[in-house]
Design a protein around this motif. Sequence first.
Motif, mmCIF file in Angstrom:
data_model
loop_
_atom_site.group_PDB
_atom_site.id
_atom_site.type_symbol
_atom_site.label_atom_id
_atom_site.label_comp_id
_atom_site.label_asym_id
_atom_site.label_seq_id
_atom_site.Cartn_x
_atom_site.Cartn_y
_atom_site.Cartn_z
ATOM 1 N N UNK A 1 0.823 -1.201 0.000
ATOM 2 C CA UNK A 1 0.000 0.000 0.000
ATOM 3 C C UNK A 1 0.863 1.259 0.000
ATOM 4 N N UNK A 2 1.951 1.229 0.776
ATOM 5 C CA UNK A 2 2.837 2.396 0.845
ATOM 6 C C UNK A 2 3.418 2.716 -0.533
ATOM 7 N N UNK A 3 3.813 1.674 -1.265
ATOM 8 C CA UNK A 3 4.420 1.903 -2.578
ATOM 9 C C UNK A 3 3.381 2.196 -3.650
ATOM 10 N N UNK A 4 2.333 1.368 -3.722
ATOM 11 C CA UNK A 4 1.352 1.503 -4.800
ATOM 12 C C UNK A 4 0.584 2.813 -4.722
ATOM 13 N N UNK A 5 0.385 3.357 -3.519
ATOM 14 C CA UNK A 5 -0.311 4.634 -3.387
ATOM 15 C C UNK A 5 0.523 5.785 -3.928
ATOM 16 N N UNK A 6 1.799 5.540 -4.151
ATOM 17 C CA UNK A 6 2.695 6.571 -4.678
ATOM 18 C C UNK A 6 3.116 6.306 -6.124
ATOM 19 N N UNK A 7 2.646 5.178 -6.679
ATOM 20 C CA UNK A 7 2.978 4.855 -8.062
ATOM 21 C C UNK A 7 2.051 5.625 -9.005
ATOM 22 N N UNK A 8 2.627 6.382 -9.921
ATOM 23 C CA UNK A 8 1.860 7.260 -10.807
ATOM 24 C C UNK A 8 1.315 6.470 -11.995
ATOM 25 N N UNK A 9 0.032 6.662 -12.284
ATOM 26 C CA UNK A 9 -0.593 6.044 -13.440
ATOM 27 C C UNK A 9 -0.641 6.988 -14.629
ATOM 28 N N UNK A 10 -1.067 8.232 -14.370
ATOM 29 C CA UNK A 10 -1.176 9.230 -15.439
ATOM 30 C C UNK A 10 -0.756 10.590 -14.888
ATOM 31 N N UNK A 11 -0.109 11.377 -15.732
ATOM 32 C CA UNK A 11 0.261 12.750 -15.388
ATOM 33 C C UNK A 11 -0.409 13.706 -16.369
ATOM 34 N N UNK A 12 -0.946 14.800 -15.838
ATOM 35 C CA UNK A 12 -1.586 15.827 -16.656
ATOM 36 C C UNK A 12 -0.980 17.192 -16.316
ATOM 37 N N UNK A 13 -1.059 18.084 -17.274
ATOM 38 C CA UNK A 13 -0.667 19.473 -17.053
ATOM 39 C C UNK A 13 -1.774 20.364 -17.595
ATOM 40 N N UNK A 14 -2.140 21.395 -16.830
ATOM 41 C CA UNK A 14 -3.210 22.274 -17.304
ATOM 42 C C UNK A 14 -2.708 23.182 -18.420
ATOM 43 N N UNK A 15 -3.637 23.841 -19.085
ATOM 44 C CA UNK A 15 -3.297 24.649 -20.261
ATOM 45 C C UNK A 15 -2.371 25.809 -19.930
#
Length: 213
Positions: free
Chosen positions: A121-135
Amino acid sequence: MAALLRAVRRFRGKAVWERPLHGLWCCSGQEDPKRWVGSSSPISKEKLPNAETEKFWMFYRFDAIRTFGFLSRLKLAQTALTVVALPPGYYLYSEGLLTVNTVCLMSGISGFALTMLCWMSYFLRRLVGILYLNESGTMLRVAHLNFWGWRQDTYCPMADVIPLTETKDRPQEMFVRIQRYSGKQTFYVTLRYGRILDRQRFTQVFGVHQMLK
């Protein structure tokens, strides 16, 4: 963890791996996250008032995050079952129907399951799935897993994100950390198994590293 990542990728197969995600993680950079089928995105404490209406563009995606979410939920269910089985086991022991060795084995399995759950849980909660940046390029949205294995979005002001060029992490490593000047939650990105969809936005967030040129 590296072996697990390779196993997940081989299991999914090339055709499946390259196919767009569906359900929880299926969304292009232009789509509204509210339209996601089966998504569960609790509002982060870091979320700003205008983040709800502003358009975000996807620039990084880790396809196997759905598999890790399933593994997280499976591990949670398995741990719950082992812990729930303890009271009946102790009762059967008190009635003389179980031996001491059996009860000790059950207790050991439950303790190990709890330990593994905490670590995963400690690791998976910090694993990034998607990154977005606003306009406007002022807000980074990080899609990751919560404790229950479902999607959660965290919003980070760009001014608080430490560029990769200012850290000791190297892009060729298994995981690269997303750190913040404020010292708040750290996330992990895998450039080896993830995909940079928009290199311009990626370098806008993390800086131009010589390994990314």
